[in-house]
Scaffold this motif. Structure first.
Motif, mmCIF file in Angstrom:
data_model
loop_
_atom_site.group_PDB
_atom_site.id
_atom_site.type_symbol
_atom_site.label_atom_id
_atom_site.label_comp_id
_atom_site.label_asym_id
_atom_site.label_seq_id
_atom_site.Cartn_x
_atom_site.Cartn_y
_atom_site.Cartn_z
ATOM 1 N N ASP A 9 0.946 -1.295 0.130
ATOM 2 C CA ASP A 9 0.078 0.002 0.002
ATOM 3 C C ASP A 9 0.964 1.237 0.106
ATOM 4 O O ASP A 9 2.064 1.130 -0.213
ATOM 5 N N GLY A 10 0.203 2.580 0.094
ATOM 6 C CA GLY A 10 0.995 3.621 -0.034
ATOM 7 C C GLY A 10 1.885 3.742 0.977
ATOM 8 O O GLY A 10 3.229 4.363 0.737
ATOM 9 N N ALA A 11 1.698 3.593 2.239
ATOM 10 C CA ALA A 11 2.493 3.819 3.296
ATOM 11 C C ALA A 11 3.632 2.837 3.131
ATOM 12 O O ALA A 11 4.972 2.928 3.595
ATOM 13 N N GLN A 12 3.475 1.406 2.947
ATOM 14 C CA GLN A 12 4.499 0.407 2.851
ATOM 15 C C GLN A 12 5.622 1.091 1.584
ATOM 16 O O GLN A 12 6.717 0.792 1.802
ATOM 17 N N LEU B 299 6.316 3.930 0.748
ATOM 18 C CA LEU B 299 7.279 5.101 1.137
ATOM 19 C C LEU B 299 8.115 4.720 2.202
ATOM 20 O O LEU B 299 9.377 4.965 2.138
ATOM 21 N N ALA B 300 7.574 3.630 3.162
ATOM 22 C CA ALA B 300 8.614 3.025 3.900
ATOM 23 C C ALA B 300 9.823 2.353 3.125
ATOM 24 O O ALA B 300 11.228 2.604 3.579
ATOM 25 N N GLU C 10 11.909 5.215 1.767
ATOM 26 C CA GLU C 10 12.780 5.806 2.788
ATOM 27 C C GLU C 10 14.116 4.968 3.151
ATOM 28 O O GLU C 10 15.176 5.673 3.608
ATOM 29 N N ALA D 191 2.836 8.416 -2.635
ATOM 30 C CA ALA D 191 3.621 7.502 -2.936
ATOM 31 C C ALA D 191 3.281 7.060 -4.720
ATOM 32 O O ALA D 191 2.856 6.075 -5.097
#
Length: 291
Positions: free
Chosen positions: A135-138, A140-141, A144, A157
């Motif tokens: 997903d979007g958060a994953q 970006l992580a 990063e 993302a």
């Protein structure tokens, strides 16, 4: 003290009269015309891409027109290398006239270009499969961890930009930003430069575009598209996406009429000219305008 070398840069939307102005300047000053348009570099599509005619090419020295096989992808970096070769091989007292509608070429010419190495397609394909499951958060992580600078620049993302950053990092061992932030200088840093953006009346431009595409049918556009299709190329290649190619191809395949092909190609050209005009206003807002 020796005088500085001179260059004229003529940008503007399609059908705005750039080639005619370049030819007039070249004949008046004995200049060399250098193609600064991404589609006019390809060899099969003279009429469809509105390259100068064979007769016009005899009236002045033209470079980088129709020199690239349509089966290849010609990048901004490759164009810049070719332009650098022309500059280095040209007499210092000869005027260089860069003319075309590809803003990125002009930007690279004047401001420099981040020459990021080509990424093998297997890197991109593997990363695409990897991020599709996240997903979007994953996403970006993940970015990063591998390229914090790129992650900070992404407000969302965006899959394509994320995949590009990850692919460059894994393929080269360097972050994308390290290439983009490297000191860059344009090829014309030592030149006296005259900048021109052609910006004709919108209605006049629409009329020119409509007339030009009708003329293209009479002057060999259909035969060019037939020759291109006979090469059985990857439909994702830039030359296969040139305005007029998909529209004429659909007509030849019986999926549309001749009238549809002309109408759709004319509309696509209008839309492209509008995007070009917006790009030049945003990026080259300080360049002198001509109607």
């Amino acid at each position: 003290m020796a005088s500085r070398r001179r260059a004229v840069l003529i940008a503007g939307p399609t059908a705005s009269g750039k080639s005619a102005l370049a030819l007039a300047l070249a004949q008046e000053h004995g200049g060399i015309i250098v193609n600064t348009d991404a589609m006019q570099v390809y060899d099969t599509l003279q009429v469809v891409t509105a390259r100068p005619s064979a007769e016009e090419m005899t009236l002045a020295d033209h470079r980088l027109y129709g020199t690239v096989p349509t089966a290849t992808r010609f990048s901004t970096g490759q164009w810049l290398t070719a332009a650098a070769d022309i500059i280095s091989a040209t007499s210092p007292d000869q005027l260089l006239i860069f003319v075309g509608g590809t803003g990125l070429y002009f930007d690279a010419l004047v401001n420099g270009f981040a020459d990021v190495p080509a990424v093998p397609p297997e890197f991109t394909a593997a990363i695409q499969q990897e991020v599709e499951r996240l997903d979007g958060a994953q996403r970006l992580a993940l970015l990063e961890r591998e390229d914090p600078d790129a992650a900070r620049m992404l407000k969302v993302a965006d899959p394509q930009r994320l995949i590009r950053a990850l692919a460059v990092k894994r393929a080269t061992g360097r972050t994308l930003s390290s290439y983009q932030n490297a000191t860059q200088t344009g090829l014309l840093r030592d030149f006296e430069i005259q900048r021109i953006v052609l910006d004709p009346n919108r209605q006049l431009l629409r009329e020119r575009i409509a007339r030009r595409f009708e003329a293209m049918f009479a002057e060999g556009a259909v035969e060019e598209v037939k020759a291109l299709l006979a090469l059985d190329l990857d439909p994702g290649l830039p030359a296969m996406k040139a305005i007029g190619v998909p529209e004429i191809a659909d007509w030849l395949a019986g999926r549309s009429s001749r009238e549809d092909a002309v109408r759709l190609a004319t509309t696509a050209t209008h839309q492209y000219a509008k995007r070009q005009g917006t790009w030049f206003r945003n990026r080259f807002g300080d360049w002198p305008r001509r109607n």
